[in-house]
Design an enzyme around this catalytic site. Sequence first.
Site, PDB file in Angstrom:
ATOM      1  N   SER A  54     -26.259 -20.509  25.511  1.00 13.72           N
ATOM      2  CA  SER A  54     -26.290 -21.694  26.359  1.00 13.72           C
ATOM      3  C   SER A  54     -26.526 -21.330  27.819  1.00 13.72           C
ATOM      4  O   SER A  54     -25.956 -20.358  28.324  1.00 13.72           O
ATOM      5  CB  SER A  54     -24.963 -22.444  26.223  1.00 13.72           C
ATOM      6  N   LYS A  55     -27.351 -22.127  28.500  1.00 11.46           N
ATOM      7  CA  LYS A  55     -27.592 -21.905  29.920  1.00 11.46           C
ATOM      8  C   LYS A  55     -26.312 -22.071  30.733  1.00 11.46           C
ATOM      9  O   LYS A  55     -26.115 -21.407  31.744  1.00 11.46           O
ATOM     10  CB  LYS A  55     -28.650 -22.886  30.433  1.00 11.46           C
ATOM     11  N   ARG A  56     -25.446 -22.955  30.298  1.00 12.20           N
ATOM     12  CA  ARG A  56     -24.207 -23.194  31.042  1.00 12.20           C
ATOM     13  C   ARG A  56     -23.147 -22.136  30.750  1.00 12.20           C
ATOM     14  O   ARG A  56     -22.465 -21.660  31.650  1.00 12.20           O
ATOM     15  CB  ARG A  56     -23.659 -24.591  30.697  1.00 12.20           C
ATOM     16  N   THR A  87     -24.581 -17.757  31.273  1.00 15.69           N
ATOM     17  CA  THR A  87     -25.495 -17.666  32.417  1.00 15.69           C
ATOM     18  C   THR A  87     -25.964 -16.244  32.687  1.00 15.69           C
ATOM     19  O   THR A  87     -27.024 -16.034  33.284  1.00 15.69           O
ATOM     20  CB  THR A  87     -24.831 -18.232  33.686  1.00 15.69           C
TER      21      THR A  87
END
Length: 464
Positions: free
Chosen positions: A233-235, A238
């Site tokens: 996930s990008k969130r 990171t």
Amino acid sequence: MTVRTRISPSPTGYFHVGGGRTALYNWFLARQSGGAFILRIEDTDQERHNEEAVDGIRRAMRWLGLDWDEEYRQSERAPVYAAAVDRLVGAGVVYNCECTRDDVAARKPPGAPPGYDRFCRDRGLDPAPGRALRFKVPLPGSTTVQDLIHGDVVVDHDNIEDFVVARADGSALFLLANTVDDLDAHVTHVVRGDDHLPNTPKYQLLWDALGGADLPVFAHLPMIVNEKRQKLSKRRDTDKVVMEDYIAEGYLPAAMRNYLALLGWAPGENREIVTLEEMVAQFALADVNSSPAFFDVKKLRSFNGDYIRALSVEEFVAASEPFLAAGPWPPDRFSAETFRAIAPEVQTRVEVLSQVPAMVDFLFLANPPVDDAAWAKVMNADSAAPMLDGVAERYAACTWDADTLHAETLAAGEKIGLKLGKAQAPVRVAVTGRTVGPPLFESLVVLGRDRTLERIDAARARLS
């Protein structure tokens, strides 16, 4: 059939490593058949749109070595989508809906399944402010997605809500724009992440409603997961997902390309290091595994180290130049010739190119870098002081080559009861500032006798 594939990133953030894998697989298909690879920027979400991200997508694609034959931006195609909406209205397969999310939630009893309840389906509402346009899913019935990776996926229409195709302001939503673009571009293969698989029955219904002929070949790629088996996930992840971070850290394009290709696919014969030409020739969607693929940063880093060691010295020097240009020394102190002399030793000891400056900074700084932890670990006055005194005397007169320096250091250590490992540690910290780095004696040769003795004297004074 001329193969036409596409990658369609949304510029609401930086380019995801999963997008890199999807781009690779689409590029493989196009290039192995002499077809076309399309870059489509899906930038209709103006609230989250980031033009810098568009540039980042292009940079990452070029860095991976992926050229594209055509490029489109959805933001420039609003009239095309409006025409498609008109066709759907004319065909009677859409209807106006004024329901808000709160309205839908208020009508549903506890425990009811999520999704729109078709409340406005037969109300015959005219277009008006606040009314979106929904697709009228045929009832009864079912849609089968024929997927090369997941097999046939059958979805009953009772489980597909009447989805929105155009907002109240008339602008098309992602699903309609996506389908229209693939129709217009004559896309033959839709290869994307399996998080899009639930949308594919809706895509097929729109394709048929818009008069599409043969559907594209579908292949939904396995999810990429982290070490906890959670979707990358990008969130949340990171530090793992942004392609440009890997570029900045000094990963080689060939290593990243090879590693991404293996996230769900293997070339056979239990090989992992595969050339681009071999990947293009051997890749097949039917060989892609449907199981989630673990993105192992440690393995990628090791992979990259293997690729760095496979470079010629000239290639390694050239690849290191951008990182050396940002080194912590004054520009006029850097010498390409000096770096070239130590480069073969550095090349075998780094996994990413951003590690290179710290390996050689002692050569280009006026004084060695200060590493208090290294000093505290090694510079014991009882052993370090006589060791430095011994090598200072021996280095002053010996032949200045690696073998001789090795022998003199060994002899100085034996004189005070130290084996070579313990004997050379204070010399390394005195001269390079660190406990790790390129081979010590080769480093001393490149640094030179005078600077080596100056640093040993300075370390000895500090010990006193």
